[in-house]
Design an enzyme around this catalytic site. Structure first.
Site: not given
Ligand code: NAP
Length: 294
Positions: A97, A120, A53
């Site tokens: 994450q 997110d 990413k």
């Protein structure tokens, strides 16, 4: 007959080009979108995901970096790091994450990220906005990426029966809400199946759009699929494979080789949902920078 491939890499490349154009516009105003990944611990899959990413972010011109914290990081120390990033004007997006070590409560950690930097889409406020249909929130990247695959693949959705297998918080539940919205690219009749669903194949065989989001390797077979249906494979699973140097290979929730002979359209895996998830993350980051610099 073999299904049409919904090429997530090609769709993601289109989205990345648009995102890069928006980054250029921001840069012409002296603003460089900034994205920070927080990785707690050394889980090998998380390391690989974050570095992929981060690389993509840099390719579209986003300033990205990863904050790596030890597995033993106390909650208070992690929250302090998040607070500092929330307050940093050069940071527009923050991604924590998953999975976090079991000592850290997910809900507390995700709720600490400023909703305006929650690219997110996991903050309770953004989840609430999704439920209310308020477009000012950030949508979670995987479900939003699936909607983009359907749009770019020109798959009709209005009045179609979408069956989602898996009611997880990150994919199945938000996707059900998004597909059921009264909106272009949605308007589906949605069935949300899970591990207690009775006679799953009889339901999945009614699906015009079938989405595997259950995390069970190669679970959905030809017999689960109505001829001509669109099949979207979200799963990322390790399957033991002694022939592979790593001892395993990554497979989806859909048995691609058998299903492709009956489906009308299908996402490959890898190369389907994964790349679009990253594309939506970067697009959300640029939107955060646009919103925060207004
Ligand atoms: P999750 O939270 O663990 O949810 C799994 C869901 O599947 C649960 O609702 C579970 O039912 C259901 N399920 C499990 N076994 C089942 C069975 N035999 N029949 C029917 N339903 C069953 O997982 P998640 O976070 O949503 O992730 C799902 C998959 O997507 C994973 O493989 C994950 O790695 C992958 N993923 C991929 C991406 C990407 O970018 N490609 C992003 C996110 C996740 P219950 O609720 O009854 O337990």
């Amino acid at each position: 007959m073999s299904a049409r491939i919904l090429d997530g890499e090609a769709f993601a490349a289109r989205t990345h080009r648009e995102t890069a154009g928006r980054v250029e516009q921001l840069k012409s105003r002296g603003i460089t979108p900034g994205l920070v990944f927080i990785r707690v611990g050394e889980d090998p899959a998380s390391r690989a995901y974050v570095s992929r990413k981060e690389k993509r972010a840099q390719e579209v011109g986003i300033a990205s970096r990863t904050l790596v914290l030890p597995e033993t990081t106390p909650l208070a120390a992690l929250l302090k790091e998040i607070d500092a990033l929330n307050a940093d004007p050069k940071v527009h997006g923050i991604l924590i994450q998953a999975p976090l070590p079991s000592t850290l409560p997910n809900d507390v950690v995700y709720a600490r990220v400023s909703p305006a930097k929650d690219v997110d889409g996991f903050h309770p406020l953004n989840f609430g906005k999704l439920l209310l249909g308020d477009p000012s929130g950030f949508l979670p990247c995987t479900p939003a990426g699936i909607l983009e695959i359907l749009r770019l693949g020109e798959i009709p959705t209005a009045g179609q029966h979408a069956v989602i297998v898996g009611r997880g918080q990150i994919v199945g539940r938000p996707l059900a809400l998004l597909l059921a919205r009264k909106a272009p690219g949605a308007d589906c009749t949605v069935t949300l199946a899970h591990s207690r669903t009775v006679n799953l194949p009889s339901l999945t065989r009614q699906a015009d759009i079938l989405i595997g989001a259950l995390g069970r390797p190669l679970f959905l077979k030809k017999d689960h699929v109505k001829p001509g249906a669109t099949v979207i494979d979200v799963g990322v699973n390790r399957l033991t494979d002694p022939a592979n140097p790593r001892g395993y290979r990554l497979v989806g929730d859909v048995d691609f080789d058998s299903v492709k002979s009956v489906a009308g359209s299908i996402t490959p895996n890898p190369g389907g949902v994964g790349p679009m998830t990253i594309a939506l993350l970067l697009s959300n980051t640029v939107r955060a920078a646009e919103d925060l610099s207004r």
